[in-house]
Design an enzyme around this catalytic site. Structure first.
Site, PDB file in Angstrom:
ATOM      1  N   GLU A   1      -5.485  -2.778   3.848  1.00  0.00           N
ATOM      2  CA  GLU A   1      -5.229  -3.497   5.106  1.00  0.00           C
ATOM      3  C   GLU A   1      -6.435  -4.337   5.535  1.00  0.00           C
ATOM      4  O   GLU A   1      -6.363  -5.104   6.479  1.00  0.00           O
ATOM      5  CB  GLU A   1      -4.909  -2.488   6.223  1.00  0.00           C
ATOM      6  CG  GLU A   1      -3.558  -1.802   6.090  1.00  0.00           C
ATOM      7  CD  GLU A   1      -3.612  -0.549   5.204  1.00  0.00           C
ATOM      8  OE1 GLU A   1      -4.556  -0.423   4.402  1.00  0.00           O
ATOM      9  OE2 GLU A   1      -2.699   0.286   5.326  1.00  0.00           O
TER      10      GLU A   1
ATOM     11  N   TRP B   1     -14.795  21.089  11.626  1.00  0.00           N
ATOM     12  CA  TRP B   1     -14.365  20.264  10.504  1.00  0.00           C
ATOM     13  C   TRP B   1     -15.300  20.433   9.311  1.00  0.00           C
ATOM     14  O   TRP B   1     -16.521  20.426   9.458  1.00  0.00           O
ATOM     15  CB  TRP B   1     -14.387  18.784  10.890  1.00  0.00           C
ATOM     16  CG  TRP B   1     -13.208  18.361  11.709  1.00  0.00           C
ATOM     17  CD1 TRP B   1     -12.112  19.126  12.027  1.00  0.00           C
ATOM     18  CD2 TRP B   1     -13.004  17.080  12.307  1.00  0.00           C
ATOM     19  NE1 TRP B   1     -11.247  18.388  12.785  1.00  0.00           N
ATOM     20  CE2 TRP B   1     -11.759  17.143  12.986  1.00  0.00           C
ATOM     21  CE3 TRP B   1     -13.735  15.908  12.353  1.00  0.00           C
ATOM     22  CZ2 TRP B   1     -11.236  16.053  13.690  1.00  0.00           C
ATOM     23  CZ3 TRP B   1     -13.218  14.826  13.050  1.00  0.00           C
ATOM     24  CH2 TRP B   1     -11.995  14.899  13.702  1.00  0.00           C
TER      25      TRP B   1
ATOM     26  N   THR C   1       0.856  -1.166   0.000  1.00  0.00           N
ATOM     27  CA  THR C   1       0.000   0.000   0.000  1.00  0.00           C
ATOM     28  C   THR C   1       0.901   1.227   0.000  1.00  0.00           C
ATOM     29  O   THR C   1       1.863   1.282   0.759  1.00  0.00           O
ATOM     30  CB  THR C   1      -0.981  -0.015   1.191  1.00  0.00           C
ATOM     31  OG1 THR C   1      -1.708   1.188   1.207  1.00  0.00           O
ATOM     32  CG2 THR C   1      -0.306  -0.209   2.528  1.00  0.00           C
TER      33      THR C   1
HETATM   34  P1  AMP Z   1      -6.610   1.802  -0.266  1.00  0.00           P
HETATM   35  O1  AMP Z   1      -6.017   1.037   0.829  1.00  0.00           O
HETATM   36  O2  AMP Z   1      -5.602   2.373  -1.202  1.00  0.00           O
HETATM   37  O3  AMP Z   1      -7.658   1.025  -0.986  1.00  0.00           O
HETATM   38  O4  AMP Z   1      -7.326   3.074   0.364  1.00  0.00           O
HETATM   39  C1  AMP Z   1      -8.248   2.941   1.421  1.00  0.00           C
HETATM   40  C2  AMP Z   1      -8.864   4.274   1.712  1.00  0.00           C
HETATM   41  O5  AMP Z   1      -9.658   4.710   0.596  1.00  0.00           O
HETATM   42  C3  AMP Z   1      -9.828   4.269   2.859  1.00  0.00           C
HETATM   43  O6  AMP Z   1      -9.175   4.334   4.104  1.00  0.00           O
HETATM   44  C4  AMP Z   1     -10.671   5.496   2.569  1.00  0.00           C
HETATM   45  O7  AMP Z   1     -10.019   6.682   2.971  1.00  0.00           O
HETATM   46  C5  AMP Z   1     -10.751   5.488   1.064  1.00  0.00           C
HETATM   47  N1  AMP Z   1     -12.005   4.873   0.649  1.00  0.00           N
HETATM   48  C6  AMP Z   1     -12.216   3.622   0.215  1.00  0.00           C
HETATM   49  N2  AMP Z   1     -13.510   3.428  -0.097  1.00  0.00           N
HETATM   50  C7  AMP Z   1     -14.144   4.599   0.153  1.00  0.00           C
HETATM   51  C8  AMP Z   1     -15.494   5.047   0.071  1.00  0.00           C
HETATM   52  N3  AMP Z   1     -16.461   4.278  -0.390  1.00  0.00           N
HETATM   53  N4  AMP Z   1     -15.766   6.306   0.456  1.00  0.00           N
HETATM   54  C9  AMP Z   1     -14.800   7.137   0.920  1.00  0.00           C
HETATM   55  N5  AMP Z   1     -13.517   6.771   1.019  1.00  0.00           N
HETATM   56  C10 AMP Z   1     -13.188   5.520   0.649  1.00  0.00           C
END
Ligand code: AMP
Length: 554
Positions: A333, A447, A185
């Site tokens: 994760e 916020w 990641t």
């Molecule tokens: P990754 O590990 O690269 O897939 O990124 C994960 C992160 O993507 C999460 O912790 C969120 O911040 C963001 N994320 C994933 N799905 C969503 C969603 N449906 N809405 C908002 N943020 C999301």
């Protein structure tokens, strides 16, 4: 007293064996760039995965060895998902969209033994091969006639490698907790960190995808994976599809609107999964060509995850495609699935507008994922839909540490993992992600959710994509700045966009300014790269006493 049930480890090989017995003729359709769409069955995948396992054994691959891929979604990648993990090695899917230096770092950190690659990455492999210290050979995922001519000394051909091998392979009975796959990641700080999935975690997670409150995946589905197989095991779909016998549709490198639309039509796609940006491109293609997807396609569900699903995208799927959106949230994760947005019986009579409001939520947690929100002191916040705090999760498909313990412990004393997201949870267990903790805009002690503002801005007919970032401000600490890409041929002024937003968000949330750009930066996994935008515009408000920077057209 122990129960008297059979004790069978949960292994990825057992998923494949089930597919071979229960639905050997279910299809996998892939675009490889080599020919028109390639079709094969689970029986073919199984036969060739076993040949691959034999080939890897011949090459001396040992249990736990990392076998890397640089590959798009395709049937050979699928064979590797089962062949590599099934024989006890670890499938390390590398994201080819990362910078070459990051790929080099990752391959060396993982000590990959072999690297399998699609032809489109031949030049990249040639460039990186001398620096990938542990890789013994590079295998092109193709046949002899298409082998690339590159200066890589230890270059092998996939089809040749497997063709001589036996189609019989006895899968080892592994401990279900051993590693099956590895995905790095790309954190915003420091080097990428490896998330190491196990057979057990992958299977439990895949079972959840097949439940009705998950993706409801079944043998009736034809599932288009736009989500890449190099990112979090394509959300676990290759395993889940093999479990239930769903047809898989793998689009290769062609992810533009036209290619996806054609593939959906050709392959009778009923379920499609991807990040918002690919759906925006698809919808723009449909709009530009005045197509009628509700008539043309059999699509009935679209999973949107990886970033917040913009309301307009959800609405277009509903109205124009006659498809339901399943808004899902998770992270690398978490294998990645944490929540999916389905409506409850009490929402049965909801109007479309009310449904769209509900679908802005990332949905409810599946069994296997516990979640809670806490404040900065660590105290748990109420699940009242109002309190917003740091989102923590726990469960059997959530990482306990990064590969090689990089970055140190990641769980608190009670075993909770901090997702880095800010969220609220309502009494019905619906999660609402406010922002990444680092993206939330802190204005005058309050916020502001950049996600909600972006969503509102994307509701304007001229807006193709929007990003909202917090910019240092002399009086308010931070103020939102709206950065917009307009749809081709459309115009909208700053004043028009702000008055559009004024009707939709609290007044003090209104961005102080709007800038128009040609394109927004995205990460290797399709998320808005807000760090870059913040760097670009960091002096915007502090410099506002003068005039905005030259390169900004506001
Ligand atoms: P990754 O590990 O690269 O897939 O990124 C994960 C992160 O993507 C999460 O912790 C969120 O911040 C963001 N994320 C994933 N799905 C969503 C969603 N449906 N809405 C908002 N943020 C999301």
């Amino acid at each position: 007293m122990l129960g008297l049930m059979q004790d069978q480890p949960l292994l990825i090989s057992s998923v494949l064996e089930h597919a071979l017995q229960a639905h050997p003729q279910s299809q996998i359709a892939s675009r490889t760039g080599e020919e028109s769409t390639h079709h094969c069955s689970y029986a073919d995948i199984g036969r060739r995965a076993k040949q691959l396992a034999n080939a890897l054994t011949t090459l001396g691959v040992q249990p736990g060895d990392r076998i890397a891929t640089l590959a798009w979604n395709g049937y050979r990648h699928m064979e590797m998902y089962f062949g590599v993990s099934g024989m006890g090695a670890v499938l390390h899917t590398i994201n080819p969209r990362l910078f070459p230096e990051q790929i080099e770092f990752i391959a060396n950190h993982a000590e990959d033994q072999y690297l399998f690659f699609d032809l489109s990455f031949a030049t990249l492999v040639e460039q990186l091969a001398p620096r990938m210290k542990s890789v013994k050979a590079f295998i092109a995922l193709t046949d002899r006639s298409r082998m690339p001519v590159i200066g890589v000394p230890n270059l092998l051909c996939y089809e040749e490698l497997i063709q001589e091998q036996s189609e019989q392979f006895i899968w080892p009975i592994l401990d279900e907790r051993v590693a099956s796959s590895l995905c790095y990641t790309s954190g915003t700080t420091g080097n990428p960190k490896g998330v190491l999935y196990s057979h057990r975690s992958s299977i439990l997670h895949s079972l959840a995808l097949c439940t009705q409150d998950g993706f409801g995946l079944s043998s009736a589905d034809s599932a288009l994976l736009v989500v890449p197989m190099f990112h979090v095991n394509a959300w676990g779909m290759p395993y889940a599809a093999a479990m239930c016998g769903a047809k898989l549709v793998l689009p290769g490198a062609q992810l533009d609107g036209q290619s996806l639309y054609q593939l959906m039509d050709d392959e009778g796609v009923t379920l499609a999964l991807g990040v918002p940006t690919v759906w925006m491109a698809l919808q723009q293609f449909v709009e530009a060509h005045a197509l009628n997807p509700a008539m043309d396609l059999q699509l009935n569900r679209v999973v949107i995850g990886g970033a917040a699903a913009p309301r307009t995208v959800v609405e277009t799927f509903e109205r124009r495609f006659d498809a339901r959106v399943l808004h899902a949230w998770g992270m690398t994760e978490m294998s990645p699935l944490g929540t999916v947005c389905h409506l409850l019986p009490k929402h049965r009579d909801a109007t479309l507008e009310e449904r769209l409001d509900l679908q802005a939520s990332q949905g409810r947690s599946l069994f296997g994922v516990s979640m809670k929100i806490i404040d900065t002191t660590g105290a748990e916040l109420p699940r009242d839909g109002k309190a917003s705090g740091h989102l923590l999760v726990k469960g059997p498909w959530i990482a306990s540490q990064y590969y090689r313990a990089e970055g140190g412990p990641i769980l608190d004393d009670a075993g909770w993992f901090d997702t880095g997201d800010i969220a609220s949870i309502d009494p019905d267990n619906y999660l609402h992600i406010t922002d990444r903790a680092k993206d939330v805009i802190k204005s005058g002690g309050e916020w502001i959710s950049s996600i909600d503002l972006e969503n509102a801005a994307m509701g304007h007919a001229a807006v193709a994509e929007a990003a909202v970032i917090g910019i240092p401000h002399p009086k308010w600490q931070e103020r939102p700045l709206l950065v917009v890409v307009l749809k081709p041929g459309k115009i909208a002024s700053k004043e028009e966009l702000l008055s559009f937003l004024e009707a939709r968000v609290a007044k003090w949330w209104l961005p102080d300014n709007v800038v128009f750009v040609e394109a927004l930066p995205h990460t290797a996994t399709g998320k808005l790269q807000k760090i870059k935008l913040r760097e670009q515009f960091q002096d915007y408000y502090t410099a506002l006493s003068g005039s905005p920077k030259k390169h900004i057209q506001s």
